[in-house]
Design a protein around this motif. Structure first.
Motif, PDB file in Angstrom:
ATOM      1  N   ALA A  57      51.012  13.995  -9.064  1.00 37.39           N
ATOM      2  CA  ALA A  57      51.933  13.358  -8.582  1.00 37.39           C
ATOM      3  C   ALA A  57      52.829  14.372  -7.537  1.00 37.39           C
ATOM      4  O   ALA A  57      52.873  15.422  -7.736  1.00 37.39           O
ATOM      5  N   SER A  58      53.568  13.820  -6.583  1.00 35.67           N
ATOM      6  CA  SER A  58      54.442  14.687  -5.742  1.00 35.67           C
ATOM      7  C   SER A  58      55.253  13.912  -5.009  1.00 35.67           C
ATOM      8  O   SER A  58      55.309  12.405  -4.848  1.00 35.67           O
ATOM      9  N   ARG A  59      56.526  14.682  -4.657  1.00 33.79           N
ATOM     10  CA  ARG A  59      57.328  13.826  -4.064  1.00 33.79           C
ATOM     11  C   ARG A  59      58.041  14.748  -2.685  1.00 33.79           C
ATOM     12  O   ARG A  59      57.760  15.888  -2.314  1.00 33.79           O
ATOM     13  N   TRP A  60      58.136  13.775  -1.693  1.00 35.14           N
ATOM     14  CA  TRP A  60      58.193  14.236  -0.277  1.00 35.14           C
ATOM     15  C   TRP A  60      59.492  13.833   0.518  1.00 35.14           C
ATOM     16  O   TRP A  60      60.065  12.851   0.014  1.00 35.14           O
ATOM     17  N   GLU A  61      59.710  14.545   1.349  1.00 31.29           N
ATOM     18  CA  GLU A  61      60.560  14.010   2.314  1.00 31.29           C
ATOM     19  C   GLU A  61      60.240  14.278   3.786  1.00 31.29           C
ATOM     20  O   GLU A  61      59.684  15.292   4.104  1.00 31.29           O
ATOM     21  N   VAL A  62      60.292  13.153   4.483  1.00 32.18           N
ATOM     22  CA  VAL A  62      59.705  13.227   5.770  1.00 32.18           C
ATOM     23  C   VAL A  62      60.848  12.728   6.572  1.00 32.18           C
ATOM     24  O   VAL A  62      61.653  11.907   6.655  1.00 32.18           O
ATOM     25  N   VAL A  63      60.960  13.519   7.989  1.00 31.32           N
ATOM     26  CA  VAL A  63      61.971  13.025   8.995  1.00 31.32           C
ATOM     27  C   VAL A  63      61.232  12.399  10.187  1.00 31.32           C
ATOM     28  O   VAL A  63      60.065  12.869  10.554  1.00 31.32           O
ATOM     29  N   SER A  64      61.742  11.437  10.487  1.00 30.40           N
ATOM     30  CA  SER A  64      61.130  10.487  11.597  1.00 30.40           C
ATOM     31  C   SER A  64      62.289   9.839  12.568  1.00 30.40           C
ATOM     32  O   SER A  64      63.363   9.954  12.097  1.00 30.40           O
ATOM     33  N   PRO A  65      61.873   9.634  13.784  1.00 28.96           N
ATOM     34  CA  PRO A  65      62.845   8.698  14.476  1.00 28.96           C
ATOM     35  C   PRO A  65      62.956   7.236  13.696  1.00 28.96           C
ATOM     36  O   PRO A  65      62.275   7.056  13.191  1.00 28.96           O
ATOM     37  N   SER A  66      64.423   6.966  13.950  1.00 31.74           N
ATOM     38  CA  SER A  66      64.797   5.946  12.897  1.00 31.74           C
ATOM     39  C   SER A  66      64.105   4.626  13.204  1.00 31.74           C
ATOM     40  O   SER A  66      64.000   3.679  12.426  1.00 31.74           O
ATOM     41  N   ASN A  67      63.730   4.664  14.543  1.00 32.20           N
ATOM     42  CA  ASN A  67      63.096   3.218  15.053  1.00 32.20           C
ATOM     43  C   ASN A  67      61.553   3.410  14.885  1.00 32.20           C
ATOM     44  O   ASN A  67      60.800   2.597  15.385  1.00 32.20           O
ATOM     45  N   ALA A  68      61.045   4.160  13.925  1.00 31.07           N
ATOM     46  CA  ALA A  68      59.449   4.362  13.829  1.00 31.07           C
ATOM     47  C   ALA A  68      58.949   3.319  13.099  1.00 31.07           C
ATOM     48  O   ALA A  68      57.901   3.419  12.692  1.00 31.07           O
ATOM     49  N   ASP A  69      59.754   2.799  12.220  1.00 33.52           N
ATOM     50  CA  ASP A  69      59.163   1.672  11.457  1.00 33.52           C
ATOM     51  C   ASP A  69      58.590   2.576  10.195  1.00 33.52           C
ATOM     52  O   ASP A  69      57.336   2.086   9.729  1.00 33.52           O
ATOM     53  N   ILE A  70      58.940   3.767   9.934  1.00 35.01           N
ATOM     54  CA  ILE A  70      58.072   4.541   8.908  1.00 35.01           C
ATOM     55  C   ILE A  70      57.828   4.103   7.442  1.00 35.01           C
ATOM     56  O   ILE A  70      56.757   4.073   7.194  1.00 35.01           O
ATOM     57  N   GLY A  71      58.671   3.219   7.117  1.00 31.02           N
ATOM     58  CA  GLY A  71      58.474   2.758   5.736  1.00 31.02           C
ATOM     59  C   GLY A  71      57.232   1.987   5.571  1.00 31.02           C
ATOM     60  O   GLY A  71      56.372   2.109   4.745  1.00 31.02           O
ATOM     61  N   ALA A  72      56.900   1.044   6.586  1.00 31.98           N
ATOM     62  CA  ALA A  72      55.803   0.271   6.665  1.00 31.98           C
ATOM     63  C   ALA A  72      54.488   1.253   6.768  1.00 31.98           C
ATOM     64  O   ALA A  72      53.538   0.977   5.819  1.00 31.98           O
ATOM     65  N   LYS A  73      54.534   2.289   7.577  1.00 28.54           N
ATOM     66  CA  LYS A  73      53.456   3.040   7.796  1.00 28.54           C
ATOM     67  C   LYS A  73      53.123   3.829   6.620  1.00 28.54           C
ATOM     68  O   LYS A  73      51.964   3.872   6.197  1.00 28.54           O
ATOM     69  N   LEU A  74      54.006   4.427   6.071  1.00 29.94           N
ATOM     70  CA  LEU A  74      53.863   5.123   4.685  1.00 29.94           C
ATOM     71  C   LEU A  74      53.208   4.089   3.652  1.00 29.94           C
ATOM     72  O   LEU A  74      52.472   4.395   2.890  1.00 29.94           O
ATOM     73  N   PHE A  75      53.757   2.772   3.684  1.00 28.35           N
ATOM     74  CA  PHE A  75      53.248   1.808   2.579  1.00 28.35           C
ATOM     75  C   PHE A  75      51.790   1.788   2.865  1.00 28.35           C
ATOM     76  O   PHE A  75      50.887   1.696   2.119  1.00 28.35           O
ATOM     77  N   HIS A  76      51.385   1.574   4.323  1.00 27.99           N
ATOM     78  CA  HIS A  76      50.068   1.304   4.262  1.00 27.99           C
ATOM     79  C   HIS A  76      49.178   2.501   4.119  1.00 27.99           C
ATOM     80  O   HIS A  76      48.163   2.235   3.696  1.00 27.99           O
ATOM     81  N   LEU A  77      49.670   3.596   4.248  1.00 28.16           N
ATOM     82  CA  LEU A  77      48.988   4.749   4.411  1.00 28.16           C
ATOM     83  C   LEU A  77      48.480   4.954   2.499  1.00 28.16           C
ATOM     84  O   LEU A  77      47.419   5.276   2.204  1.00 28.16           O
ATOM     85  N   ALA A  78      49.695   4.557   1.826  1.00 29.17           N
ATOM     86  CA  ALA A  78      49.455   4.562   0.378  1.00 29.17           C
ATOM     87  C   ALA A  78      48.481   3.803  -0.160  1.00 29.17           C
ATOM     88  O   ALA A  78      47.610   4.046  -0.867  1.00 29.17           O
ATOM     89  N   VAL A  79      48.539   2.627   0.373  1.00 27.88           N
ATOM     90  CA  VAL A  79      47.388   1.468   0.261  1.00 27.88           C
ATOM     91  C   VAL A  79      46.277   1.838   0.379  1.00 27.88           C
ATOM     92  O   VAL A  79      45.154   1.897  -0.457  1.00 27.88           O
ATOM     93  N   GLU A  80      45.908   2.275   1.507  1.00 28.16           N
ATOM     94  CA  GLU A  80      44.797   2.952   2.119  1.00 28.16           C
ATOM     95  C   GLU A  80      44.257   3.880   1.114  1.00 28.16           C
ATOM     96  O   GLU A  80      42.885   3.906   0.962  1.00 28.16           O
ATOM     97  N   SER A  81      44.965   4.739   0.853  1.00 24.83           N
ATOM     98  CA  SER A  81      44.468   6.122   0.214  1.00 24.83           C
ATOM     99  C   SER A  81      44.368   5.636  -1.596  1.00 24.83           C
ATOM    100  O   SER A  81      44.087   6.613  -2.099  1.00 24.83           O
ATOM    101  N   GLY A  82      44.873   4.601  -1.985  1.00 26.39           N
ATOM    102  CA  GLY A  82      44.666   4.186  -3.195  1.00 26.39           C
ATOM    103  C   GLY A  82      45.939   4.816  -4.104  1.00 26.39           C
ATOM    104  O   GLY A  82      45.650   5.193  -5.373  1.00 26.39           O
ATOM    105  N   TRP A  83      46.819   5.504  -3.342  1.00 23.08           N
ATOM    106  CA  TRP A  83      47.845   6.047  -4.126  1.00 23.08           C
ATOM    107  C   TRP A  83      49.049   5.003  -4.695  1.00 23.08           C
ATOM    108  O   TRP A  83      49.305   3.948  -3.987  1.00 23.08           O
ATOM    109  N   VAL A  84      49.492   5.407  -5.832  1.00 24.97           N
ATOM    110  CA  VAL A  84      50.584   4.277  -6.380  1.00 24.97           C
ATOM    111  C   VAL A  84      51.936   4.953  -5.798  1.00 24.97           C
ATOM    112  O   VAL A  84      52.089   5.997  -5.735  1.00 24.97           O
TER     113      VAL A  84
END
Lengths: 314, 260
Positions: A262-289
């Motif tokens: 398990a790991s905990r991360w902090e990522v910085v991005s432009p606020s309009n990058a819709d980063i939440g959705a991208k991270l969610f899809h990444l987690a689903v694709e990689s099979g991470w909970v």
């Protein structure tokens, strides 16, 4: 009131202060912010005439700190780091001594001492030696001594370090009161302190000024960017390259990887990058909970971290 | 504080001299009082008086002469141990507590701080010497001692003590450990004392006037002639220049923070 121009100070081969330039206008409270060893104390020691600069100059109220050292010293009240004091002196005795050193006529000394005792609320401690006082009271005695000659400029090196939260609040309140009529430079590596007491911040790192502005300006530097904290059930080694691969991410920082897998991360991005959705899809694709994810705009603390990390010079 | 209009040369010069004496006096006063704030002062004076009186009166009545030569003969050796105890604290403690940064950012020149501390320690030594006046009085009552020798002896004691003291003060500024400062000062003063002793002198070859030079440089040589009641300007000058030399070294070592 204070002008610092192209200040350089070397200790052997290490450069402690590297071409530092800034101004502090009359009546401003400036926070000197930076990690330990950034050059804050060295800069303050040069301003207060304890050390000479290798290059550059400092003027206080128009007086050069090297050529008119005594005139500069008279205008400054200096509280060195961790408030060194003569341990075996009594509170009153010490304040009287400082008043004498500051050239206050002996007839006026008692009155000044009494006023300082009042301002810094030292009343209950008058019978004790400085060595017996708690750290908070010692800091207040130090402050009282720096104020006794009513200086126009105060230089305070980490005035709240080593104090408990209550004492920190008290000292901050004291500085805020004093700051209404004086020019103050105070150094700290604690961010809330700057937000609480200073009208302007100078961020220094590895001897260089990396930012200079009001707290709002600094926070605005983060405008348009957001920080997202997420926890996933994936090892740090496995998650990092994939996180870095996400489009629009500026930086990735590991917060903790205590539990295996398990790991905990902090990522910085432009606020309009819709980063939440991208991270969610990444987690689903990689099979991470995905166990945690929230997004906020950058705080002063993160601006500070951004400014003072990286760009390490050899 | 508010009368200054500009950094004109005369204006600052006048102000600086005005402040100078005040700061030297303030530092001296503070250091002098601090001797009495710890038990050091009382232990020091008691031990000093007991030792000197014991050794003096042990022989005094046997010799049956109203002279204080024996007493002043003890001084160079007794001061070897006592003076370093007075000076060891003066800078070493400031260095340890970090208070040099306070002291030397006051509107005070480095040499004023050095001088203030020296004056305080010398004042304390003078006070300790003054406590031996009853002994002098005893000798005066019992016989007809040479008054010149007594005055010369006290003057010599103060100058010799001042010399050990200037050296001890300097050595106190090179370390933050008081015990180290004490031991360095003890050895330093011992060396300054020993180079004039016959046992050392006899081992030094008399080439290029080396032997007489060593004798001249020692603190004891000049002390003896003062103790005879001969106040020779050369002896006084010797002490004053050695004191000035060590005080100068002291100022340089305080300044050395600026060179690193």
């Amino acid at each position: 009131m204070i002008e610092v121009r192209n200040l350089v100070k070397r200790y052997g081969s290490t450069v402690a202060v590297d071409d530092v330039t800034f101004d502090v206008p009359k009546g401003e409270v400036v926070g000197f912010l930076g990690p330990n060893g950034a050059g804050k104390t060295t800069t303050m020691r040069i301003v207060t005439c304890y050390l000479p600069a290798d290059a550059g100059r400092v003027t206080v109220d128009g007086y050069d700190s090297f050529e008119h050292s005594m005139d500069v010293r008279r205008r400054i009240g200096y509280l060195p780091e961790s408030a060194p004091l003569y341990q075996d002196m009594g509170v009153i005795e010490y304040l009287r001594f400082v008043a004498g050193m500051r050239g206050i006529p002996s007839g006026e000394r008692d009155g000044r001492v009494r006023r300082m005792v009042e301002i810094c609320a030292l009343g209950p401690m008058l019978q004790k030696d400085i060595g017996q006082l708690s750290k908070g009271y010692r800091q207040r005695v130090g402050l009282a001594a720096t104020l006794i000659h009513d200086p126009e400029v105060l230089v305070l090196d980490e005035p709240t370090s080593g104090l408990d939260p209550n004492q920190i609040m008290e000292i901050r309140e004291l500085i805020r009161q004093i700051g209404r009529e004086k020019t103050i430079i105070l150094s700290t590596h604690i961010l809330p302190e700057v937000e609480a007491t200073c009208s302007r911040v100078i961020v220094i790192n590895e001897g260089r000024i990396v930012a200079d502005g009001t707290t709002e300006e600094l926070t605005r530097m983060s405008a348009g960017r957001a920080t997202t904290v997420l926890s996933v059930r994936a090892s740090a080694a496995a998650a990092e390259p994939k996180l870095r691969g996400v489009e629009g991410i500026e930086s990735v920082r590991l917060l903790e990887d205590g539990t295996p897998g398990a790991s905990r991360w902090e990522v910085v991005s432009p606020s309009n990058a819709d980063i939440g959705a991208k991270l969610f899809h990444l987690a689903v694709e990689s099979g991470w909970v995905l166990t945690e994810m929230h997004t906020a705009s950058l705080s002063l603390e993160q601006v500070f971290l951004e400014l003072t990390k990286g760009e390490k010079r050899p | 504080m508010t009368t200054i209009t500009g950094p004109t040369a005369t204006g600052t010069a006048i102000r600086t001299t005005g402040i100078t004496l005040t700061t030297v006096r303030t530092i001296a006063g503070k250091e002098f009082r601090s001797y009495f704030q710890s038990p050091i002062a009382y232990i020091f004076i008691t031990a000093f008086l007991v030792l000197t009186h014991f050794f003096f009166f042990r022989g005094f009545f046997l010799v049956n002469q109203a002279t204080m030569r024996e007493f002043f003969g003890l001084i160079p050796v007794v001061f070897l141990f006592f003076v370093p105890a007075l000076t060891m604290r003066l800078w070493a403690e400031e260095r340890k507590l970090g208070t040099t940064e306070l002291l030397l950012t006051f509107p005070v020149e480095d040499w004023e701080a050095v001088l203030g501390k020296f004056v305080a320690a010398l004042g304390f030594l003078a006070a300790a010497l003054a406590c031996t006046l009853p002994l002098t009085l005893t000798v005066v009552i019992l016989g007809r001692p040479d008054g010149g020798a007594i005055v010369g002896g006290y003057l010599g004691s103060l100058l010799l003590g001042g010399t050990y003291m200037a050296m001890g003060l300097w050595l106190s500024s090179v370390t933050s450990n008081q015990i180290v400062a004490f031991i360095l000062a003890l050895f330093g003063s011992f060396a300054l004392f020993m180079i004039g002793e016959p046992i050392v002198l006899s081992a030094i070859p008399q080439v290029l006037g080396l032997r007489s030079f060593c004798a001249y440089m020692s603190v004891g040589y000049h002390f003896d002639s003062l103790g005879r009641g001969v106040v020779d300007l050369r002896d006084v000058l010797y002490y004053l220049s050695v004191i000035a030399f060590f005080l100068f070294l002291n100022v340089r070592s305080i300044e050395s923070r600026k060179w690193s």
